[in-house]
Design a protein around this motif. Structure first.
Motif, PDB file in Angstrom:
ATOM      1  N   SER A  11      92.912  36.699  58.674  1.00 33.41           N
ATOM      2  CA  SER A  11      92.328  37.247  59.918  1.00 33.41           C
ATOM      3  C   SER A  11      90.968  37.850  59.639  1.00 33.41           C
ATOM      4  O   SER A  11      90.055  37.741  60.461  1.00 33.41           O
ATOM      5  CB  SER A  11      93.192  38.322  60.585  1.00 33.41           C
ATOM      6  OG  SER A  11      94.440  38.411  60.035  1.00 33.41           O
ATOM      7  N   VAL A  20      87.897  43.294  62.412  1.00 33.89           N
ATOM      8  CA  VAL A  20      89.181  43.001  63.057  1.00 33.89           C
ATOM      9  C   VAL A  20      89.913  44.331  63.194  1.00 33.89           C
ATOM     10  O   VAL A  20      89.952  45.111  62.231  1.00 33.89           O
ATOM     11  CB  VAL A  20      90.065  42.061  62.192  1.00 33.89           C
ATOM     12  CG1 VAL A  20      91.305  41.640  62.961  1.00 33.89           C
ATOM     13  CG2 VAL A  20      89.294  40.857  61.702  1.00 33.89           C
ATOM     14  N   ILE A  25      95.823  43.043  63.608  1.00 34.36           N
ATOM     15  CA  ILE A  25      96.501  42.545  62.392  1.00 34.36           C
ATOM     16  C   ILE A  25      97.974  42.938  62.444  1.00 34.36           C
ATOM     17  O   ILE A  25      98.858  42.125  62.164  1.00 34.36           O
ATOM     18  CB  ILE A  25      95.837  43.107  61.109  1.00 34.36           C
ATOM     19  CG1 ILE A  25      94.344  42.737  61.060  1.00 34.36           C
ATOM     20  CG2 ILE A  25      96.548  42.585  59.868  1.00 34.36           C
ATOM     21  CD1 ILE A  25      93.586  43.324  59.886  1.00 34.36           C
ATOM     22  N   GLU A  28      99.853  40.751  64.856  1.00 31.75           N
ATOM     23  CA  GLU A  28     100.024  39.377  64.344  1.00 31.75           C
ATOM     24  C   GLU A  28     101.189  39.312  63.356  1.00 31.75           C
ATOM     25  O   GLU A  28     101.954  38.366  63.326  1.00 31.75           O
ATOM     26  CB  GLU A  28      98.725  38.914  63.672  1.00 31.75           C
ATOM     27  CG  GLU A  28      98.750  37.435  63.348  1.00 31.75           C
ATOM     28  CD  GLU A  28      97.435  36.921  62.767  1.00 31.75           C
ATOM     29  OE1 GLU A  28      96.426  37.660  62.796  1.00 31.75           O
ATOM     30  OE2 GLU A  28      97.451  35.784  62.261  1.00 31.75           O
TER      31      GLU A  28
END
Ligand code: BTN
Length: 336
Positions: A11, A20, A25, A28
């Motif tokens: 990512s 990010v 994260i 995900e």
């Protein structure tokens, strides 16, 4: 944990040089933000540098300078390659490990990588100097539909594809010296070793091994091999990011093997070889099964044999063996 790490790195790589958010994260992966933070701390210990800004997230600033499994896996996924990858800090030999994995029934293709080998091996029973970090030791394992007669040609084929890929990535004038050397500025930058298990007239499985001097300090190697060796970084004058480069080689090698087995472009191969042929037009001495032969190298035949024009004008076709340059130039072997 390494699968989690690979996803985190992926990512960050996808957004690099952007940020990010820790939330994205965490979502995900289905873990908490604190767990993400803890993984990032572990990755820092492995050589990653991240910038963290409150309410913004994380950004990848630097990656490890050595081969690192989760990072390689993240790059492979980004490049669209699904081949399995096994990365170790140290091994006896990546070819030996690939052979053990094949014998244990691991699904092919897969790649075995390491930063150091205790018993790296080269052609003709030679050793491949690989105790220090900084270089790439890679084996690709296949269960190919391939006649054992094509093995010689296969090594040359893989060599050309790797050479092309490396030229594009590093912008260096790499060439190939029949049958298995990667040459740069008249020195050896890498070598290939194909080993296979053969059943009657078919190839049960095959390991293509590739050793590449990437960031290693060849000048500090034992005297007998230091003069004849060069690294990509040495030629470039700057360190080379080894993980994306190695991931590109894995992708390239898996694709090249697939195309070879399907016969894609194989008929035109001698012409392609010519572009990278370090020996072409040079006087070489060949040490084959039938003794020593001297002649001018004139490229390869369709089966991968080296064509030599001997002094009497006859063409000699060399299927196996070792060649050294004749009178004026020398290329010391990297193997001892
Ligand atoms: C040669 O030039 O003789 C071939 C050298 C091949 C070396 C590579 S390093 C990765 C793989 N593992 C080995 O033990 N050998 C090959």
């Amino acid at each position: 944990m390494s699968e989690t790490d690979a996803i985190i790195i992926q990512s960050l790589l996808k957004k690099a040089p952007g940020f990010v958010s820790g939330n994205a994260i965490a979502e995900e992966l289905g873990i908490s933000r604190v767990a993400v933070w803890a993984r990032l701390e572990k990755l820092r210990e492995a050589g990653f540098v991240f910038e963290a800004i409150r309410h913004t997230g994380y950004r990848l600033v630097e990656e490890p300078s050595e081969l690192y499994g989760p990072l390689l896996r993240a790059y492979l996924t980004l490049y669209g390659c699904t081949a399995n990858l096994l990365c170790y800090p140290e091994l006896d030999s990546t070819n030996s490990e690939a052979e053990r994995q094949l014998a244990d029934g691991r699904e092919a293709p897969f790649a075995v990588l390491t930063s150091r080998q205790r018993q790296g091996r080269g052609r003709l029973g030679r050793k491949w100097h690989s105790p220090e970090e900084g270089n790439c030791y890679l084996s690709l394992a296949f269960r190919p539909q391939m006649s054992p007669r094509n093995m010689q040609l296969f090594t040359l084929w893989m060599g050309v594809h790797f050479c092309q890929e490396l030229q594009n990535l590093c912008r260096l004038p790499l060439m190939l010296k029949w049958p298995n050397d990667l040459v740069l500025h008249m020195k050896k930058a890498g070598g290939m070793l194909t080993e296979a298990r053969i059943d009657a007239d078919s190839t049960r499985d095959l390991v293509f091994g590739f050793g590449l001097n990437v960031n290693g300090r060849c000048e500090e190697w034992p005297e007998t091999i230091a003069n004849g060796a060069i690294s990509l970084a040495g030629a470039k004058g700057e360190p080379i990011p080894i993980n994306p480069l190695t991931a590109r080689l894995v992708v390239c090698g898996v694709r090249a093997c697939d195309e070879f087995c399907r016969g894609v472009g194989v008929d035109e191969f001698p012409a392609l070889w010519e572009r990278y042929d370090y020996l072409k037009g040079k006087m070489v001495k060949a040490h084959g099964d039938e003794g020593d032969i001297q002649g001018i190298a004139e490229g390869i035949e369709e089966n991968g044999a080296l064509r030599l024009r001997a002094e009497d004008g006859d063409i000699v076709r060399l299927r196996a063996g070792d060649v050294s340059l004749g009178t004026t130039e020398t290329l010391a072997p990297k193997t001892v």
